[in-house]
Motif scaffolding. Structure first.
Motif, short mmCIF file in Angstrom:
data_model
loop_
_atom_site.label_atom_id
_atom_site.label_comp_id
_atom_site.label_asym_id
_atom_site.label_seq_id
_atom_site.Cartn_x
_atom_site.Cartn_y
_atom_site.Cartn_z
N GLU A 225 0.89 7.84 -4.81
CA GLU A 225 0.18 7.06 -5.59
C GLU A 225 0.93 5.89 -6.29
O GLU A 225 0.43 4.84 -6.39
CB GLU A 225 -0.95 7.85 -6.41
CG GLU A 225 -1.94 6.93 -7.06
CD GLU A 225 -2.83 7.69 -7.94
OE1 GLU A 225 -3.92 7.01 -8.44
OE2 GLU A 225 -2.78 8.90 -8.02
N GLU A 226 2.16 6.35 -6.98
CA GLU A 226 2.88 5.62 -7.62
C GLU A 226 3.28 4.65 -6.93
O GLU A 226 3.34 3.22 -7.18
CB GLU A 226 3.95 6.24 -8.45
CG GLU A 226 3.58 7.01 -9.54
CD GLU A 226 3.17 6.20 -10.70
OE1 GLU A 226 3.52 4.95 -10.83
OE2 GLU A 226 2.52 6.49 -11.93
N GLU A 227 3.83 4.77 -5.77
CA GLU A 227 4.59 3.76 -4.66
C GLU A 227 3.56 2.96 -3.95
O GLU A 227 3.89 1.85 -3.98
CB GLU A 227 5.20 4.73 -3.64
CG GLU A 227 6.38 5.59 -4.16
CD GLU A 227 7.04 6.35 -3.01
OE1 GLU A 227 8.10 7.00 -3.21
OE2 GLU A 227 6.31 6.89 -2.06
N ASP A 228 2.20 3.22 -3.53
CA ASP A 228 1.15 2.59 -3.17
C ASP A 228 -0.09 2.75 -3.56
O ASP A 228 -0.88 3.56 -2.84
CB ASP A 228 1.48 2.75 -1.75
CG ASP A 228 0.63 1.83 -0.65
OD1 ASP A 228 -0.10 0.86 -1.41
OD2 ASP A 228 0.25 1.98 0.29
N PRO A 229 -0.42 2.35 -4.81
CA PRO A 229 -1.62 2.85 -5.33
C PRO A 229 -2.98 2.38 -4.44
O PRO A 229 -3.98 2.78 -4.65
CB PRO A 229 -1.76 1.81 -6.64
CG PRO A 229 -0.71 1.15 -6.47
CD PRO A 229 0.33 1.58 -5.52
N VAL A 230 -2.73 1.06 -3.67
CA VAL A 230 -3.98 0.40 -3.05
C VAL A 230 -4.11 1.60 -1.86
O VAL A 230 -5.49 1.75 -1.61
CB VAL A 230 -3.36 -0.95 -2.37
CG1 VAL A 230 -4.56 -1.32 -1.55
CG2 VAL A 230 -3.18 -1.92 -3.35
N ALA A 231 -3.40 2.25 -1.32
CA ALA A 231 -3.96 2.99 -0.20
C ALA A 231 -4.52 4.45 -0.67
O ALA A 231 -4.98 5.07 -0.20
CB ALA A 231 -2.36 3.64 0.50
N HIS A 232 -4.23 4.43 -2.02
CA HIS A 232 -4.81 5.89 -2.88
C HIS A 232 -6.15 5.55 -3.49
O HIS A 232 -6.80 6.15 -3.78
CB HIS A 232 -3.98 6.53 -3.72
CG HIS A 232 -2.73 7.16 -2.81
ND1 HIS A 232 -2.77 8.45 -2.59
CD2 HIS A 232 -1.60 6.72 -2.59
CE1 HIS A 232 -1.55 8.84 -1.84
NE2 HIS A 232 -0.99 7.70 -1.70
N ASP A 233 -6.49 4.13 -3.62
CA ASP A 233 -7.69 3.73 -4.30
C ASP A 233 -8.73 3.07 -3.69
O ASP A 233 -8.45 2.21 -2.79
CB ASP A 233 -6.98 2.70 -5.70
CG ASP A 233 -7.91 2.83 -6.84
OD1 ASP A 233 -9.01 2.41 -6.61
OD2 ASP A 233 -7.44 3.31 -7.83
N LYS A 234 -10.04 3.61 -3.85
CA LYS A 234 -11.16 2.86 -3.38
C LYS A 234 -11.77 1.91 -4.03
O LYS A 234 -12.69 1.23 -3.48
CB LYS A 234 -12.05 4.12 -3.28
CG LYS A 234 -12.62 4.69 -4.32
CD LYS A 234 -13.50 5.98 -3.99
CE LYS A 234 -13.79 6.69 -5.24
NZ LYS A 234 -14.60 7.83 -4.96
N TYR A 235 -11.23 1.50 -5.29
CA TYR A 235 -11.80 0.45 -6.22
C TYR A 235 -11.25 -0.88 -6.21
O TYR A 235 -11.65 -1.85 -6.38
CB TYR A 235 -11.87 1.03 -7.48
CG TYR A 235 -12.86 2.36 -7.96
CD1 TYR A 235 -14.00 2.49 -7.23
CD2 TYR A 235 -12.39 3.30 -8.68
CE1 TYR A 235 -14.69 3.57 -7.32
CE2 TYR A 235 -13.00 4.40 -9.08
CZ TYR A 235 -14.23 4.64 -8.36
OH TYR A 235 -14.84 5.79 -8.45
N ILE A 236 -9.85 -0.80 -5.77
CA ILE A 236 -9.31 -1.95 -5.74
C ILE A 236 -9.78 -3.03 -4.54
O ILE A 236 -10.12 -2.74 -3.45
CB ILE A 236 -7.65 -1.73 -5.35
CG1 ILE A 236 -7.06 -0.91 -6.50
CG2 ILE A 236 -7.04 -2.96 -4.88
CD1 ILE A 236 -5.69 -0.42 -6.22
N SER A 237 -9.96 -4.31 -5.25
CA SER A 237 -10.55 -5.39 -4.25
C SER A 237 -11.94 -5.37 -4.29
O SER A 237 -12.53 -6.12 -3.69
CB SER A 237 -9.91 -5.11 -2.56
OG SER A 237 -8.67 -5.45 -2.71
N ALA A 238 -12.64 -4.60 -4.85
CA ALA A 238 -13.97 -4.38 -4.99
C ALA A 238 -14.53 -5.58 -6.04
O ALA A 238 -13.79 -6.07 -7.01
CB ALA A 238 -14.43 -3.20 -5.99
#
Length: 252
Positions: free
Chosen positions: A65-78
Motif C-alpha cells: 500500500e505504501e508503494e502503490d496506494p492507488v492500487a489498494h484504494d477505492k476512493y482515489i479519483s472519485a
C-alpha cells in the motif's frame, strides 16, 4: 434314486471329458489384465517459457500500500462535493495524505467507520483540502441514487427555450373519440437549471418533468407557458394534485 443319479453323473462326465471341469485359473484377474510392457506411456515435456513464468510469479510480489496506494484504494479519483464557505463545490480525490516523513496517515478498513485514512481533495479552483475517509464516503453516497447512478438535485429553473420541432399552439389539439384533447408532447423544449452545487446546464423538458414536476409546473405558471402544448396537457393536473396533497396534510 441315488444310484440312478450317480450313474447319470458318471455317464455325463465320460461324455464331456475335461470340459466337465469348467474353466480353472489360479488367478481370475489374469484374464482381464492389460499388458503395458510394449505400450508407450505419455510424458509431458515443459517448455522453457513455463519455467520462466513460474519463476517470475514467485519473484514478483504485489506492491504494498505504501508503494502503490492507488492500487489498494477505492476512493482515489472519485468525484465528490463539499460545502466550502457559502457554496457547494466539486472536487476530485487525488490520493492519501502523508506525514512529514512521507508515510501514509491513518489505516484503511472495509468498514468506513473504522477507516482512519485521510485523503486530499483537489477542487476546481485548484485548492486542496484534507478529509477523513468517512467524509469521503458520505460525499460519494450523497450524489448517487439507490441503484448507484450519479444524481444531482435541482435548485431552481432559471431559463427556457424551444426550437423548430416544438408543437405550435394552433396545432396543440387532436380529436379523440369526438372530443378535442391536448396533444401529449414535450418535444423541442429545453430548460436551463441551476443545481445545488451552483452549476447550470440545459436539460430536456421531459427529464425535468419526470424528476421535478411541481417545480416545473410552478415555473410554467410564473412564466405564462401553460398555454403551450408542451405544458397545457399536464400542468393543471399536477398543480391540482399538489393542492390536494397540501390540503390533506393540513387536516392531520
Amino acid at each position: 434314486v441315488k444310484m440312478l443319479k450317480r450313474k447319470y453323473m458318471e455317464s455325463l462326465e465320460r461324455k464331456l471329458g475335461e470340459k466337465a471341469q469348467g474353466i480353472v485359473s489360479e488367478n481370475q484377474d489374469e484374464m482381464f489384465e492389460r499388458k503395458l510392457d510394449n505400450e508407450k506411456i505419455p510424458f509431458f515435456e515443459t517448455y522453457e517459457d513455463d519455467d520462466v513464468d513460474a519463476e517470475r510469479e514467485t519473484d514478483e510480489l504485489a506492491p504494498s500500500e505504501e508503494e502503490d496506494p492507488v492500487a489498494h484504494d477505492k476512493y482515489i479519483s472519485a468525484k465528490v462535493q463539499f460545502q466550502r464557505a457559502d457554496m457547494i463545490q466539486r472536487g476530485v480525490v487525488k490520493g492519501r495524505k502523508r506525514d512529514a516523513d512521507g508515510k501514509l496517515i491513518g489505516f484503511t478498513h472495509e468498514n468506513p467507520i473504522l477507516d482512519t485514512a485521510i485523503y486530499e481533495v483537489e477542487f476546481e479552483d485548484g485548492h486542496v483540502e484534507a478529509y477523513h475517509a468517512n467524509q469521503i464516503v458520505e460525499a460519494i453516497y450523497a450524489t448517487v441514487d439507490e441503484d448507484g447512478y450519479v444524481c444531482q438535485e435541482i435548485k431552481e429553473i432559471v431559463d427556457h427555450k424551444k426550437d423548430g420541432t416544438a408543437t405550435r399552439i394552433d396545432d396543440g389539439y387532436i380529436m379523440l373519440r369526438g372530443k378535442r384533447v391536448p396533444k401529449r408532447t414535450t418535444k423541442g423544449w429545453q430548460l436551463c437549471v441551476e443545481w445545488k452545487d451552483g452549476t447550470t446546464s440545459w436539460v430536456e423538458l421531459k427529464d425535468v418533468k419526470e424528476t421535478n414536476p411541481v417545480l416545473l409546473a410552478e415555473y410554467a405558471v410564473a412564466n405564462k407557458l401553460v398555454s403551450e402544448p408542451a405544458f397545457q396537457w399536464w400542468v393543471p393536473y399536477t398543480l391540482k394534485k399538489r393542492d390536494r396533497i397540501i390540503k390533506a396534510m393540513k387536516k392531520r
